[in-house]
Motif scaffolding. Structure first.
Motif, short mmCIF file in Angstrom:
data_model
loop_
_atom_site.label_atom_id
_atom_site.label_comp_id
_atom_site.label_asym_id
_atom_site.label_seq_id
_atom_site.Cartn_x
_atom_site.Cartn_y
_atom_site.Cartn_z
N ALA A 138 6.98 -9.81 -3.41
CA ALA A 138 5.79 -10.61 -2.77
C ALA A 138 5.18 -9.33 -1.90
CB ALA A 138 6.30 -11.74 -1.77
N LYS A 139 5.98 -8.64 -1.33
CA LYS A 139 5.35 -7.25 -0.50
C LYS A 139 4.45 -6.40 -1.54
CE LYS A 139 4.85 -4.98 3.40
NZ LYS A 139 4.18 -5.69 4.34
N LEU A 140 5.22 -6.10 -2.49
CA LEU A 140 4.58 -5.27 -3.56
C LEU A 140 3.21 -5.92 -4.07
CD1 LEU A 140 4.61 -2.59 -5.51
CD2 LEU A 140 5.92 -4.03 -7.04
N LYS A 141 3.25 -7.19 -4.50
CA LYS A 141 1.89 -7.95 -4.92
C LYS A 141 1.02 -7.82 -3.64
CE LYS A 141 0.33 -12.07 -7.15
NZ LYS A 141 0.81 -13.42 -7.68
N GLU A 142 1.37 -7.97 -2.56
CA GLU A 142 0.46 -7.77 -1.36
C GLU A 142 -0.21 -6.48 -1.16
OE1 GLU A 142 0.19 -8.66 3.57
OE2 GLU A 142 2.24 -8.91 2.44
N ILE A 143 0.77 -5.57 -1.39
CA ILE A 143 0.20 -4.15 -1.07
C ILE A 143 -0.76 -3.94 -2.42
CG2 ILE A 143 0.81 -1.62 -1.38
CD1 ILE A 143 3.45 -2.34 -0.14
N GLU A 144 -0.21 -4.30 -3.53
CA GLU A 144 -1.34 -4.07 -4.63
C GLU A 144 -2.57 -4.79 -4.56
OE1 GLU A 144 0.67 -5.49 -8.09
OE2 GLU A 144 2.13 -3.60 -8.46
N GLU A 145 -2.49 -5.84 -3.97
CA GLU A 145 -3.82 -6.43 -3.72
C GLU A 145 -4.76 -5.79 -2.52
OE1 GLU A 145 -2.74 -10.62 -2.59
OE2 GLU A 145 -2.36 -11.26 -4.48
N GLN A 146 -4.06 -5.46 -1.59
CA GLN A 146 -4.58 -4.67 -0.61
C GLN A 146 -5.15 -3.40 -1.14
OE1 GLN A 146 -1.85 -3.85 2.47
NE2 GLN A 146 -1.89 -6.17 3.55
#
Length: 203
Positions: A133-141
């Protein structure tokens, strides 16, 4: 009466030997072989002696024992054998208790290990899910920042192009002014017949 008693004497049967005899059949007294007597004479016969009854009872008991012989365990040694048997029983009870305890402890250890393994698997899955979830959030950011930076770059490029166009326009305007000024001065010199004081550059 004396005659009847003498004839009835063969009725008594001698008592059998104490040893068990095979299938002893006791028949009625041989009254049938004796000549037929009057009912009164038969009724007057004395009862058989007590020894004969006892003998018959013994024979019947022997027969019953012969029908179903039960094995009898031979006990030797008296109290010593009894103590040994009790010790064996006590030993077996202790061994069965130890075995039951061992099985119980093994089952407890197995259940405990299974619970711990399940907890580890749940912890691993939870951590993986959180990191994903954190990785996905960073990718979105990063995607948002990339789009934002791209937009900024496009705006800067547009601004540079605009500034360049303005500078080009200024250069073109100045060139036109200078050309116009040179034409005016040249026309003036032609009209007056004079020459410009500035020296011409060498070509």
């Amino acid at each position: 009466m004396a005659e009847l008693q003498t004839k009835a004497e063969p009725v008594s049967v001698p008592a059998p030997a104490p040893a068990p005899a095979p299938a002893l059949v006791v028949s009625d007294p041989p009254l049938a072989e004796a000549p037929l007597l009057d009912k009164k004479a038969v009724a007057a016969l004395p009862p058989p002696p007590a020894e004969e009854t006892k003998a018959l009872a013994v024979v019947e008991k022997v027969k019953e024992n012969d029908k179903a012989p039960e094995p009898v365990k031979k006990v030797t040694g008296g109290s010593l054998d009894r103590d040994i048997a009790l010790a064996e029983i006590e030993k077996e009870k202790k061994l069965s208790t130890v075995k039951a305890w061992e099985e119980s402890e093994k089952a407890k250890a197995e259940n405990k290990a299974q619970k711990q393994l399940s907890a580890v698997a749940a912890w691993e899955n939870s951590k993986k899910a959180a990191l994903e979830a954190k990785l996905k959030e960073i990718e979105e950011q990063l995607e948002n920042k990339k789009a934002e930076y791209g937009e900024k770059m496009k705006n800067k490029i547009a601004l540079v192009h605009k500034q360049a166009e303005e500078k080009r326009a200024m250069v073109e305007a100045k060139r036109g002014e200078e050309i116009l000024k040179a034409e005016e001065i040249a026309a003036k010199h032609r009209a007056t017949g004079t020459t410009p004081k500035k020296a011409f550059g060498c070509f």
